[in-house]
Design a protein around this motif. Sequence first.
Motif, PDB file in Angstrom:
ATOM      1  N   ARG A  16       7.255 -12.358   7.343  1.00 49.47           N
ATOM      2  CA  ARG A  16       6.660 -12.005   6.069  1.00 49.47           C
ATOM      3  C   ARG A  16       5.494 -12.016   6.141  1.00 49.47           C
ATOM      4  O   ARG A  16       4.623 -12.687   6.849  1.00 49.47           O
ATOM      5  CB  ARG A  16       7.081 -13.308   5.171  1.00 49.47           C
ATOM      6  CG  ARG A  16       8.617 -13.136   4.778  1.00 49.47           C
ATOM      7  CD  ARG A  16       8.719 -13.877   3.297  1.00 49.47           C
ATOM      8  NE  ARG A  16      10.279 -13.761   3.104  1.00 49.47           N
ATOM      9  CZ  ARG A  16      10.636 -12.915   2.003  1.00 49.47           C
ATOM     10  NH1 ARG A  16       9.813 -12.264   1.396  1.00 49.47           N
ATOM     11  NH2 ARG A  16      11.921 -12.986   1.693  1.00 49.47           N
ATOM     12  N   VAL A  17       4.788 -11.053   5.341  1.00 49.42           N
ATOM     13  CA  VAL A  17       3.237 -10.811   5.544  1.00 49.42           C
ATOM     14  C   VAL A  17       2.965 -10.879   4.107  1.00 49.42           C
ATOM     15  O   VAL A  17       3.522 -10.141   3.024  1.00 49.42           O
ATOM     16  CB  VAL A  17       3.031  -9.236   5.758  1.00 49.42           C
ATOM     17  CG1 VAL A  17       1.699  -8.996   5.896  1.00 49.42           C
ATOM     18  CG2 VAL A  17       3.521  -9.203   7.540  1.00 49.42           C
ATOM     19  N   ALA A  22      -3.227 -10.832   4.277  1.00 48.50           N
ATOM     20  CA  ALA A  22      -3.266 -10.141   5.784  1.00 48.50           C
ATOM     21  C   ALA A  22      -4.373  -9.136   5.887  1.00 48.50           C
ATOM     22  O   ALA A  22      -4.751  -8.611   6.878  1.00 48.50           O
ATOM     23  CB  ALA A  22      -2.018  -9.424   5.908  1.00 48.50           C
ATOM     24  N   GLY A  23      -4.951  -8.760   4.655  1.00 49.35           N
ATOM     25  CA  GLY A  23      -5.855  -7.584   4.811  1.00 49.35           C
ATOM     26  C   GLY A  23      -5.414  -6.232   5.433  1.00 49.35           C
ATOM     27  O   GLY A  23      -6.029  -5.734   6.359  1.00 49.35           O
ATOM     28  N   GLN A  28      -0.987   1.070   4.628  1.00 50.79           N
ATOM     29  CA  GLN A  28      -0.136   0.060   4.643  1.00 50.79           C
ATOM     30  C   GLN A  28       0.562  -0.239   3.459  1.00 50.79           C
ATOM     31  O   GLN A  28       1.809  -0.741   3.166  1.00 50.79           O
ATOM     32  CB  GLN A  28      -0.638  -1.079   5.606  1.00 50.79           C
ATOM     33  CG  GLN A  28      -0.998  -0.760   6.833  1.00 50.79           C
ATOM     34  CD  GLN A  28      -1.770  -1.672   7.549  1.00 50.79           C
ATOM     35  OE1 GLN A  28      -2.516  -2.472   7.202  1.00 50.79           O
ATOM     36  NE2 GLN A  28      -1.524  -1.749   9.029  1.00 50.79           N
ATOM     37  N   MET A  29      -0.288  -0.751   2.594  1.00 49.41           N
ATOM     38  CA  MET A  29      -0.064  -1.171   0.979  1.00 49.41           C
ATOM     39  C   MET A  29       0.899  -0.049   0.625  1.00 49.41           C
ATOM     40  O   MET A  29       1.888  -0.430  -0.186  1.00 49.41           O
ATOM     41  CB  MET A  29      -1.157  -1.679   0.116  1.00 49.41           C
ATOM     42  CG  MET A  29      -2.011  -2.920   0.860  1.00 49.41           C
ATOM     43  SD  MET A  29      -0.940  -4.191   0.489  1.00 49.41           S
ATOM     44  CE  MET A  29      -1.031  -4.163  -1.279  1.00 49.41           C
ATOM     45  N   TYR A  30       0.750   0.938   0.557  1.00 46.56           N
ATOM     46  CA  TYR A  30       1.321   2.262   0.036  1.00 46.56           C
ATOM     47  C   TYR A  30       2.690   2.218   0.709  1.00 46.56           C
ATOM     48  O   TYR A  30       3.892   2.058   0.029  1.00 46.56           O
ATOM     49  CB  TYR A  30       0.650   3.736   0.293  1.00 46.56           C
ATOM     50  CG  TYR A  30       1.573   4.662  -0.454  1.00 46.56           C
ATOM     51  CD1 TYR A  30       1.389   4.823  -1.681  1.00 46.56           C
ATOM     52  CD2 TYR A  30       2.286   5.608   0.630  1.00 46.56           C
ATOM     53  CE1 TYR A  30       2.301   6.050  -2.283  1.00 46.56           C
ATOM     54  CE2 TYR A  30       2.939   6.771   0.050  1.00 46.56           C
ATOM     55  CZ  TYR A  30       3.056   6.850  -1.604  1.00 46.56           C
ATOM     56  OH  TYR A  30       3.693   7.741  -1.859  1.00 46.56           O
ATOM     57  N   PHE A  31       2.953   2.007   1.724  1.00 43.12           N
ATOM     58  CA  PHE A  31       4.110   1.957   2.562  1.00 43.12           C
ATOM     59  C   PHE A  31       4.997   1.172   2.313  1.00 43.12           C
ATOM     60  O   PHE A  31       6.272   0.849   1.608  1.00 43.12           O
ATOM     61  CB  PHE A  31       3.826   1.891   4.011  1.00 43.12           C
ATOM     62  CG  PHE A  31       5.293   2.042   5.070  1.00 43.12           C
ATOM     63  CD1 PHE A  31       6.027   3.071   5.066  1.00 43.12           C
ATOM     64  CD2 PHE A  31       5.608   0.757   5.483  1.00 43.12           C
ATOM     65  CE1 PHE A  31       7.224   3.001   5.683  1.00 43.12           C
ATOM     66  CE2 PHE A  31       6.813   0.734   6.431  1.00 43.12           C
ATOM     67  CZ  PHE A  31       7.602   1.838   6.317  1.00 43.12           C
ATOM     68  N   ILE A  32       4.338  -0.122   1.989  1.00 49.61           N
ATOM     69  CA  ILE A  32       5.084  -1.593   1.557  1.00 49.61           C
ATOM     70  C   ILE A  32       5.773  -1.162  -0.131  1.00 49.61           C
ATOM     71  O   ILE A  32       6.877  -1.823  -0.127  1.00 49.61           O
ATOM     72  CB  ILE A  32       3.975  -2.790   1.669  1.00 49.61           C
ATOM     73  CG1 ILE A  32       3.828  -3.169   3.161  1.00 49.61           C
ATOM     74  CG2 ILE A  32       4.822  -3.754   0.948  1.00 49.61           C
ATOM     75  CD1 ILE A  32       2.888  -4.247   3.275  1.00 49.61           C
ATOM     76  N   LYS A  33       4.596  -0.457  -0.624  1.00 51.95           N
ATOM     77  CA  LYS A  33       5.368  -0.469  -2.076  1.00 51.95           C
ATOM     78  C   LYS A  33       6.531   0.462  -2.076  1.00 51.95           C
ATOM     79  O   LYS A  33       7.234   0.459  -2.858  1.00 51.95           O
ATOM     80  CB  LYS A  33       4.199   0.074  -3.020  1.00 51.95           C
ATOM     81  CG  LYS A  33       2.949  -0.675  -2.969  1.00 51.95           C
ATOM     82  CD  LYS A  33       3.116  -1.480  -4.207  1.00 51.95           C
ATOM     83  CE  LYS A  33       1.957  -2.206  -4.542  1.00 51.95           C
ATOM     84  NZ  LYS A  33       1.966  -3.338  -5.157  1.00 51.95           N
ATOM     85  N   GLN A  34       6.238   1.640  -1.344  1.00 51.58           N
ATOM     86  CA  GLN A  34       7.296   2.563  -1.016  1.00 51.58           C
ATOM     87  C   GLN A  34       8.793   1.834  -0.720  1.00 51.58           C
ATOM     88  O   GLN A  34       9.851   2.043  -1.274  1.00 51.58           O
ATOM     89  CB  GLN A  34       7.085   3.726  -0.167  1.00 51.58           C
ATOM     90  CG  GLN A  34       5.932   4.582  -0.732  1.00 51.58           C
ATOM     91  CD  GLN A  34       6.520   5.369  -2.202  1.00 51.58           C
ATOM     92  OE1 GLN A  34       7.670   5.543  -2.319  1.00 51.58           O
ATOM     93  NE2 GLN A  34       5.609   5.604  -3.074  1.00 51.58           N
TER      94      GLN A  34
END
Length: 99
Positions: A16-17, A22-23, A28-34
Motif C-alpha cells: 500500500r502506498v 509518498a510524494g 502517478q496520481m492520475y494513474f492511481i485515480k484511474q
Amino acid sequence: MADETAPKSDAPFATRVDPIKAGLSRDQMYFIKQVELEQWKKRATKLRARNVATGLAIGALVMGIYGYTFYSVSQERIMDEIDEEAKRVRMQTPKSGAN
C-alpha cells in the motif's frame, strides 16, 4: 518436491502506498485515480445486480402480502353475508317463551 518453499524476495509486492506521504508525481496520481475508478465501476455493477435482485424479492413479498390481504378481506365479506342470512332466519323462526 512439495516440501520446497518459494524463494524469498526483497522486492515490494502489492504494498500500500499513501499518495500524500509518498510524494508521487501528477502522472502517478492520475494513474492511481484511474485504477480506483475502474475498480469502483466493477464493484458497482455487481452491487447493482444484487440491489435489483433484493428489490425484486422485496417487491414480490409486498405484492404477496397485498394479494393475501385482499383475499382474506373478500372472505370476511362472505362470512358477513352468511351472518346476515343467519340473522334473517333467526328473525323469521318463531320464538319460544311466553309473551
